[in-house]
Design a protein around this motif. Structure first.
Motif, mmCIF file in Angstrom:
data_model
loop_
_atom_site.group_PDB
_atom_site.id
_atom_site.type_symbol
_atom_site.label_atom_id
_atom_site.label_comp_id
_atom_site.label_asym_id
_atom_site.label_seq_id
_atom_site.Cartn_x
_atom_site.Cartn_y
_atom_site.Cartn_z
ATOM 1 N N GLY A 1 0.825 -1.205 0.000
ATOM 2 C CA GLY A 1 0.000 0.000 0.000
ATOM 3 C C GLY A 1 0.852 1.244 0.000
ATOM 4 O O GLY A 1 2.075 1.192 0.104
ATOM 5 N N THR A 2 0.186 2.376 -0.134
ATOM 6 C CA THR A 2 0.852 3.666 -0.084
ATOM 7 C C THR A 2 0.364 4.425 1.143
ATOM 8 O O THR A 2 -0.638 4.047 1.758
ATOM 9 C CB THR A 2 0.536 4.513 -1.342
ATOM 10 O OG1 THR A 2 -0.871 4.790 -1.361
ATOM 11 C CG2 THR A 2 0.952 3.785 -2.622
ATOM 12 N N GLU B 235 -1.109 7.237 1.197
ATOM 13 C CA GLU B 235 -2.433 7.769 0.900
ATOM 14 C C GLU B 235 -3.503 6.695 1.093
ATOM 15 O O GLU B 235 -4.580 6.960 1.622
ATOM 16 C CB GLU B 235 -2.488 8.332 -0.527
ATOM 17 C CG GLU B 235 -1.684 9.612 -0.711
ATOM 18 C CD GLU B 235 -0.174 9.368 -0.744
ATOM 19 O OE1 GLU B 235 0.271 8.280 -1.179
ATOM 20 O OE2 GLU B 235 0.573 10.258 -0.292
ATOM 21 N N GLN B 236 -3.216 5.465 0.675
ATOM 22 C CA GLN B 236 -4.172 4.365 0.857
ATOM 23 C C GLN B 236 -4.380 4.073 2.341
ATOM 24 O O GLN B 236 -5.500 3.827 2.780
ATOM 25 C CB GLN B 236 -3.690 3.100 0.139
ATOM 26 C CG GLN B 236 -3.758 3.198 -1.361
ATOM 27 C CD GLN B 236 -3.079 2.021 -2.038
ATOM 28 O OE1 GLN B 236 -2.110 1.457 -1.519
ATOM 29 N NE2 GLN B 236 -3.579 1.654 -3.214
ATOM 30 N N ALA C 61 -6.467 6.675 4.027
ATOM 31 C CA ALA C 61 -7.878 6.563 3.640
ATOM 32 C C ALA C 61 -8.609 5.461 4.422
ATOM 33 O O ALA C 61 -9.833 5.415 4.419
ATOM 34 C CB ALA C 61 -7.984 6.301 2.145
#
Length: 180
Positions: A163-164, A166-167, A170
């Protein structure tokens, strides 16, 4: 005299009835006792200390730092039920806590490899473990960040998760209670 004897027997019966009415409590099974003379030694080499996992950096597959482990949540049997990871923020401010299951993390005992143009330096992380940084002369050289030669076997170097940032930001925020 008969009335006095009858009254004495009646009062004795009244006052002793509660004692007879009490039931014996069931004995709880005793926990296994540790014997002082036991020659049995627990082999714990190769295990990690939970206290050393707190603050452990979490990276993604692109070696981007996602955050760090803030907490381990255990079930009543002692199994790790969730790992709370702090994502983003600076010095704990604005950090977004998320909870993931333990199987989402892969613990790595090798140093992190990142790209950097900074010159080599030695730094100390928050756990007190010395980190060595080595860089090449060219721009975009490979940086190796790892524990020193006297590394402790009781902790991995870092954790990996897909994942990143940002992910992960979220994802729903983990809250210890409805009040925070």
């Amino acid at each position: 005299m008969q009335k006095l004897l009858a009254a004495a027997l009646l009062s004795a019966a009244v006052f002793s009835a509660p004692a007879y009415a009490q039931t014996a409590q069931t004995a709880q099974p005793a926990a296994p006792a540790a014997t002082a003379g036991s020659q049995e030694k627990m082999e714990l080499k190769g295990n990690w200390r939970a206290s050393k996992l707190m603050g452990l950096d979490v990276y993604n597959d692109g070696n981007e730092k996602l955050g760090e482990i803030n907490e381990l949540i255990l079930d009543k049997e002692g199994k790790v039920n969730a790992v709370v990871i702090g994502v983003g923020g600076f010095l704990g401010m604005g950090e977004h806590d998320i909870a993931v299951s333990m199987d989402k993390l892969k613990f790595v005992e090798e140093p992190v490899r990142t790209s950097s143009t900074a010159p080599g330096a030695t730094t100390r992380d928050t756990t007190g473990t010395q980190r060595e940084t080595t860089t090449g002369a060219a721009t975009g050289a490979t940086t190796t960040t790892g524990r020193s030669g006297d590394a402790n076997d009781w902790m991995p170097d870092h954790a990996m998760m897909s994942g990143t940032k940002e992910q992960l930001k979220a994802m729903p925020q983990f809250k210890y209670s409805d009040y925070n």
